[in-house]
Enzyme design. Structure first.
Site, mmCIF file in Angstrom:
data_model
loop_
_atom_site.group_PDB
_atom_site.id
_atom_site.type_symbol
_atom_site.label_atom_id
_atom_site.label_comp_id
_atom_site.label_asym_id
_atom_site.label_seq_id
_atom_site.Cartn_x
_atom_site.Cartn_y
_atom_site.Cartn_z
ATOM 1 N N ASP A 53 0.845 -1.192 0.000
ATOM 2 C CA ASP A 53 0.000 0.000 0.000
ATOM 3 C C ASP A 53 0.880 1.243 0.000
ATOM 4 O O ASP A 53 2.009 1.206 0.504
ATOM 5 C CB ASP A 53 -0.932 0.034 1.214
ATOM 6 C CG ASP A 53 -2.205 0.835 0.946
ATOM 7 O OD1 ASP A 53 -2.085 2.037 0.648
ATOM 8 O OD2 ASP A 53 -3.295 0.264 1.026
ATOM 9 N N ASP A 102 -8.429 -5.036 -2.612
ATOM 10 C CA ASP A 102 -9.567 -4.260 -2.125
ATOM 11 C C ASP A 102 -9.259 -2.773 -2.268
ATOM 12 O O ASP A 102 -9.905 -1.931 -1.658
ATOM 13 C CB ASP A 102 -9.852 -4.603 -0.658
ATOM 14 C CG ASP A 102 -11.232 -4.150 -0.210
ATOM 15 O OD1 ASP A 102 -12.160 -4.181 -1.024
ATOM 16 O OD2 ASP A 102 -11.373 -3.758 0.967
ATOM 17 N N LYS A 117 -11.716 -5.656 -6.371
ATOM 18 C CA LYS A 117 -12.894 -4.808 -6.227
ATOM 19 C C LYS A 117 -13.007 -3.848 -7.400
ATOM 20 O O LYS A 117 -11.996 -3.348 -7.906
ATOM 21 C CB LYS A 117 -12.808 -3.997 -4.931
ATOM 22 C CG LYS A 117 -13.938 -2.991 -4.752
ATOM 23 C CD LYS A 117 -14.001 -2.446 -3.354
ATOM 24 C CE LYS A 117 -12.873 -1.503 -3.026
ATOM 25 N NZ LYS A 117 -12.978 -0.993 -1.640
#
Length: 239
Positions: free
Chosen positions: A109, A151, A191
């Protein structure tokens, strides 16, 4: 750009907001009220998950058995780490069950990801950066993953079509990542937000995966355009 706002994802932050509700805007108060009434938020607190999104992956995996003990998993857009928590449990990467094969979980991330036993986090890393790809090849056993999870989503701009397009671009980047690290026969869960470019994404996924299906977990709010693609049986494209 690649990390979701922790205000939307993190249970800890919602509890902090509860203490500071006085002075919030009406929109912020509505969001907080929804969070505090949400059964998945309460369940995530009770079960020590970092946020409610864990239950989306749990539901997907309970039904489709994507994550197996011994698997190597790359979690894209991992902050604050709820999906990685689920992956650690399911692939036994912390070695909790000595009778099962021990897997690997790597989270990526742009945001900072708090440490988690059984996971290796690449904070402040861009999942599209070749340098990140190189690190993944070093960290993954034999340089390959069984599963890619995503996600991730862009921070909302307030313009639905623009946000939809940005997220589709992110999902398309995962196909490039798969070519670098995903084992033949591997799986991808990503997603997306519903919109005009979904067919393009589905077509790209179908060109390299034997099976592609759309999912809407119960933990995904009914009024949200959020959906997930589960793509399985990866086959590397012929160059």
């Amino acid at each position: 750009m690649w990390g979701v706002s922790l205000q939307r994802r993190c249970l800890h932050h919602s509890l902090c907001l509860m203490k500071k509700q006085k002075g919030k805007t009406p929109a912020e108060q509505r969001w907080l009220t929804r969070q505090l009434k949400d059964p998945y938020v309460k369940a995530s607190h009770a079960q020590n998950f970092r946020c409610r999104s864990a239950f989306k992956l749990l539901e997907i995996d309970d039904k489709f058995r994507v994550l197996q003990p011994g698997d190597s998993v790359v979690d894209c857009g991992a902050a604050p780490g709820a999906w990685s928590q689920v992956a650690v449990q399911r692939v036994n990467s912390a070695g909790t069950d000595p009778e099962l094969r021990r897997g690997t979980v790597i989270g990526i991330d742009l945001l900072n990801i708090p440490p988690l036993e059984g996971a290796h986090f690449l904070s402040s890393h861009d999942v599209t950066d070749p340098a990140t790809h190189a690190k993944l090849l070093e960290l993954l056993p034999n340089g390959q993953a069984h599963v890619i999870l995503s996600d991730m989503a862009p921070n909302a701009s307030g313009f639905r079509e623009m946000d939809h397009e940005k997220l589709i671009v992110m999902c398309l980047s995962l196909i490039d990542l798969a070519e670098r690290i995903l084992k033949p026969g591997g799986s991808l869960v990503c997603k997306y937000w519903d919109g005009i470019l979904v067919q393009k994404l589905q077509g790209k996924l179908s060109s390299v995966f034997g099976s592609v299906r759309t999912l809407k977990p119960n933990a995904s709010r009914k009024d949200s355009s959020e959906r997930y693609f589960l793509a399985r049986m990866y086959r590397k494209p012929v160059r």
